[in-house]
Motif scaffolding. Structure first.
Motif, PDB file in Angstrom:
ATOM      1  N   VAL A  23      -0.503   2.564   5.284  1.00  0.00           N
ATOM      2  CA  VAL A  23      -0.299   3.480   4.171  1.00  0.00           C
ATOM      3  C   VAL A  23       0.327   2.686   3.033  1.00  0.00           C
ATOM      4  N   LEU A  24      -0.374   2.589   1.909  1.00  0.00           N
ATOM      5  CA  LEU A  24       0.155   1.873   0.742  1.00  0.00           C
ATOM      6  C   LEU A  24       1.088   2.818  -0.017  1.00  0.00           C
ATOM      7  N   VAL A  25       2.328   2.418  -0.121  1.00  0.00           N
ATOM      8  CA  VAL A  25       3.335   3.338  -0.653  1.00  0.00           C
ATOM      9  C   VAL A  25       4.347   2.549  -1.487  1.00  0.00           C
ATOM     10  N   GLY A  26       4.809   3.135  -2.571  1.00  0.00           N
ATOM     11  CA  GLY A  26       5.771   2.462  -3.433  1.00  0.00           C
ATOM     12  C   GLY A  26       7.082   2.182  -2.715  1.00  0.00           C
ATOM     13  N   ASP A  27       7.685   1.029  -3.027  1.00  0.00           N
ATOM     14  CA  ASP A  27       8.922   0.648  -2.329  1.00  0.00           C
ATOM     15  C   ASP A  27      10.138   1.449  -2.790  1.00  0.00           C
ATOM     16  N   GLU A  28       9.980   2.280  -3.817  1.00  0.00           N
ATOM     17  CA  GLU A  28      11.097   3.124  -4.257  1.00  0.00           C
ATOM     18  C   GLU A  28      10.843   4.607  -3.940  1.00  0.00           C
ATOM     19  N   THR A  29       9.850   4.872  -3.114  1.00  0.00           N
ATOM     20  CA  THR A  29       9.489   6.281  -2.863  1.00  0.00           C
ATOM     21  C   THR A  29      10.363   6.913  -1.794  1.00  0.00           C
ATOM     22  N   ASP A  30      10.321   8.233  -1.781  1.00  0.00           N
ATOM     23  CA  ASP A  30      10.978   9.005  -0.733  1.00  0.00           C
ATOM     24  C   ASP A  30      10.373   8.659   0.633  1.00  0.00           C
ATOM     25  N   ILE A  31       9.041   8.569   0.686  1.00  0.00           N
ATOM     26  CA  ILE A  31       8.371   8.285   1.965  1.00  0.00           C
ATOM     27  C   ILE A  31       8.899   6.983   2.556  1.00  0.00           C
ATOM     28  N   TYR A  32       9.077   5.979   1.711  1.00  0.00           N
ATOM     29  CA  TYR A  32       9.479   4.661   2.220  1.00  0.00           C
ATOM     30  C   TYR A  32      10.980   4.582   2.505  1.00  0.00           C
ATOM     31  N   ASN A  33      11.774   5.335   1.743  1.00  0.00           N
ATOM     32  CA  ASN A  33      13.230   5.179   1.830  1.00  0.00           C
ATOM     33  C   ASN A  33      13.963   6.264   2.598  1.00  0.00           C
ATOM     34  N   TYR A  34      13.439   7.482   2.552  1.00  0.00           N
ATOM     35  CA  TYR A  34      14.263   8.614   3.009  1.00  0.00           C
ATOM     36  C   TYR A  34      13.597   9.478   4.071  1.00  0.00           C
ATOM     37  N   GLU A  35      12.544   8.993   4.723  1.00  0.00           N
ATOM     38  CA  GLU A  35      11.881   9.872   5.685  1.00  0.00           C
ATOM     39  C   GLU A  35      11.929   9.298   7.092  1.00  0.00           C
ATOM     40  N   ALA A  36      12.957   8.484   7.327  1.00  0.00           N
ATOM     41  CA  ALA A  36      13.285   7.996   8.673  1.00  0.00           C
ATOM     42  C   ALA A  36      12.131   7.237   9.336  1.00  0.00           C
ATOM     43  N   GLY A  37      11.228   6.715   8.525  1.00  0.00           N
ATOM     44  CA  GLY A  37      10.132   5.926   9.083  1.00  0.00           C
ATOM     45  C   GLY A  37       9.193   6.717   9.967  1.00  0.00           C
ATOM     46  N   GLY A  38       9.114   8.022   9.736  1.00  0.00           N
ATOM     47  CA  GLY A  38       8.320   8.903  10.609  1.00  0.00           C
ATOM     48  C   GLY A  38       6.862   8.485  10.739  1.00  0.00           C
ATOM     49  N   ALA A  39       6.294   7.980   9.642  1.00  0.00           N
ATOM     50  CA  ALA A  39       4.875   7.599   9.695  1.00  0.00           C
ATOM     51  C   ALA A  39       4.659   6.535  10.771  1.00  0.00           C
ATOM     52  N   SER A  40       5.620   5.610  10.886  1.00  0.00           N
ATOM     53  CA  SER A  40       5.492   4.557  11.897  1.00  0.00           C
ATOM     54  C   SER A  40       5.886   5.056  13.274  1.00  0.00           C
ATOM     55  N   VAL A  41       7.034   5.743  13.340  1.00  0.00           N
ATOM     56  CA  VAL A  41       7.571   6.168  14.641  1.00  0.00           C
ATOM     57  C   VAL A  41       6.645   7.187  15.293  1.00  0.00           C
ATOM     58  N   LEU A  42       6.243   8.180  14.529  1.00  0.00           N
ATOM     59  CA  LEU A  42       5.485   9.294  15.098  1.00  0.00           C
ATOM     60  C   LEU A  42       3.989   9.194  14.835  1.00  0.00           C
ATOM     61  N   GLY A  43       3.610   8.534  13.744  1.00  0.00           N
ATOM     62  CA  GLY A  43       2.204   8.502  13.373  1.00  0.00           C
ATOM     63  C   GLY A  43       1.482   7.223  13.749  1.00  0.00           C
ATOM     64  N   GLY A  44       2.227   6.216  14.219  1.00  0.00           N
ATOM     65  CA  GLY A  44       1.582   4.943  14.567  1.00  0.00           C
ATOM     66  C   GLY A  44       0.998   4.255  13.342  1.00  0.00           C
ATOM     67  N   LEU A  45       1.574   4.514  12.169  1.00  0.00           N
ATOM     68  CA  LEU A  45       1.057   3.939  10.926  1.00  0.00           C
ATOM     69  C   LEU A  45       1.989   2.847  10.419  1.00  0.00           C
ATOM     70  N   VAL A  46       1.419   1.926   9.669  1.00  0.00           N
ATOM     71  CA  VAL A  46       2.220   0.861   9.052  1.00  0.00           C
ATOM     72  C   VAL A  46       2.451   1.244   7.597  1.00  0.00           C
ATOM     73  N   LEU A  47       3.724   1.319   7.203  1.00  0.00           N
ATOM     74  CA  LEU A  47       4.019   1.561   5.786  1.00  0.00           C
ATOM     75  C   LEU A  47       4.006   0.219   5.075  1.00  0.00           C
ATOM     76  N   HIS A  48       3.086   0.076   4.135  1.00  0.00           N
ATOM     77  CA  HIS A  48       2.959  -1.176   3.382  1.00  0.00           C
ATOM     78  C   HIS A  48       3.580  -0.947   2.005  1.00  0.00           C
ATOM     79  N   PRO A  49       4.787  -1.475   1.777  1.00  0.00           N
ATOM     80  CA  PRO A  49       5.456  -1.201   0.498  1.00  0.00           C
ATOM     81  C   PRO A  49       4.837  -1.970  -0.654  1.00  0.00           C
ATOM     82  N   VAL A  50       4.643  -1.280  -1.761  1.00  0.00           N
ATOM     83  CA  VAL A  50       4.104  -1.875  -2.991  1.00  0.00           C
ATOM     84  C   VAL A  50       5.182  -1.736  -4.057  1.00  0.00           C
ATOM     85  N   LYS A  51       5.378  -2.802  -4.834  1.00  0.00           N
ATOM     86  CA  LYS A  51       6.423  -2.800  -5.854  1.00  0.00           C
ATOM     87  C   LYS A  51       6.252  -1.623  -6.822  1.00  0.00           C
ATOM     88  N   THR A  52       7.340  -0.914  -7.057  1.00  0.00           N
ATOM     89  CA  THR A  52       7.315   0.214  -7.985  1.00  0.00           C
ATOM     90  C   THR A  52       7.702  -0.262  -9.379  1.00  0.00           C
TER      91      THR A  52
END
Ligand code: PLP
Length: 331
Positions: free
Chosen positions: A61-90
């Motif tokens: 999942v391509l996601v901004g490095d300053e987003t809520d998804i990347y910073n404040y959602e406890a890494g749920g996409a990885s832990v529960l979704g088996g997804l890799v959060l790929h941070p992109v510079k905001t």
């Protein structure tokens, strides 16, 4: 909202039988110009369900490095979704540069790499000060994503603030995304809840994932009733919050010891820095709290103030007096 909750018609929404939830979902879908919607207990779950619904396990999942998804959602996409959060510079204005997105998409034919599955945007962008993504930029990302066969999810926790600032119907903003989540809480003032919107097929899969994650709620009409009030009565007044934020920012900007970029104050969020060297952000916030004003820290020692339904023009003026008093008195 309390009256609407008290009078709500209820049923079991796990069987799709709660008329108030169904009404809210139809209303949200219509307003955002999408086929269907699902009531979610939180924005965090709405984003998680969206990512899991768009992407197979093992995708990025391509996601901004300053987003809520990347910073404040406890890494749920990885832990529960088996997804890799790929941070992109905001970028400071909340955008992800197309060149950076292009760089982040790995070669789909390279067996060593997790393939890209989704692009996420945040609008308005909280950690960038509630800034609004321009419609022309959203159109560019849409074109970019379509060319690469990728869906776009908008974390639109405050998307109604974006539409208000642009003075366009919210559907103009959401047309560029395949799915959108927005919060009924926050500026829209409901006690609980977020909506996830998208195509019929997307929402069908989202509802299965919502159940899996424990977000299937029985007589959820008590939540939805406040959500209907939020959409019918609270959207139209967001402009007031924006005026109050501008007033607060303009006052703060004139105070020595405060550094604030007025160009970022586009909606209901005011972010600034305390440069007066007698203060740390902690001592500034605590001195302010003693005077009855609560603000928060939002990364890198910056202070965030938010205006909302509970904050009047005189509250803004009282806040400015309190800040002036804090700066005069010292920590
Ligand atoms: C608040 C927020 C969320 C999460 O919403 P919750 O209901 O608190 O889980 C997601 N994205 C953004 C940008 C937010 O500000």
């Amino acid at each position: 909202m309390l009256a609407a909750i008290t009078n709500a018609s209820l049923g079991d929404d796990v069987y799709n039988e709660d008329p108030t939830v169904s009404r809210l979902e139809a209303l949200a879908a219509a307003m955002l110009g999408k086929e269907a919607a699902a009531l979610m207990p939180s924005g965090t779950m709405a984003n998680l369900v969206a990512m899991m619904s768009h992407c197979p396990r093992g995708a990025e999942v391509l996601v901004g490095d300053e987003t809520d998804i990347y910073n404040y959602e406890a890494g749920g996409a990885s832990v529960l979704g088996g997804l890799v959060l790929h941070p992109v510079k905001t970028q400071p204005d909340g955008r992800l540069a197309l060149a950076d997105l292009a760089q982040a998409i790995r070669d789909p034919n390279d067996e060593q790499c997790a393939p890209a599955g989704l692009i996420c945007l945040e609008n308005t962008h909280n950690r960038c000060g509630g800034v609004v993504l321009p419609l022309s930029y959203l159109a560019e990302v849409r074109r970019f994503a379509t060319e690469r066969g990728l869906p776009v999810h908008m974390d639109g926790a405050r998307v109604f603030n974006a539409a208000c600032a642009l003075d366009v119907p919210v559907s103009r903003v959401t047309q560029y995304a395949d799915s959108v989540q927005f919060c009924l809480s926050k500026g829209l003032s409901a006690p609980i809840g977020s909506m996830l919107v998208g195509s019929q097929a997307f929402i069908k899969s989202a509802k299965r994932l919502r159940k899996m994650l424990g977000g299937g709620m029985r007589q959820a009409g008590i939540i939805a009733a406040a959500g209907v009030v939020a959409l019918e009565q609270m959207v139209g007044r967001l402009a007031e919050d924006h005026v109050h934020a501008r007033r607060l920012a303009a006052g703060l900007q004139e105070m020595p010891g405060i550094q604030l970029d007025l160009s970022t104050v586009q909606t209901n969020i005011v972010i600034f820095r305390v440069t007066d060297e007698r203060f740390s952000w902690q001592s500034f916030l605590s001195a302010l709290k003693q005077r009855g004003v609560r603000m928060g820290e939002l990364g890198y020692g910056r202070v965030r103030a938010v205006t909302h339904y509970g904050i009047s023009e005189s509250d803004v003026d009282a806040t400015l007096s309190a800040v002036a008093d804090v700066l005069r008195t010292g920590p």
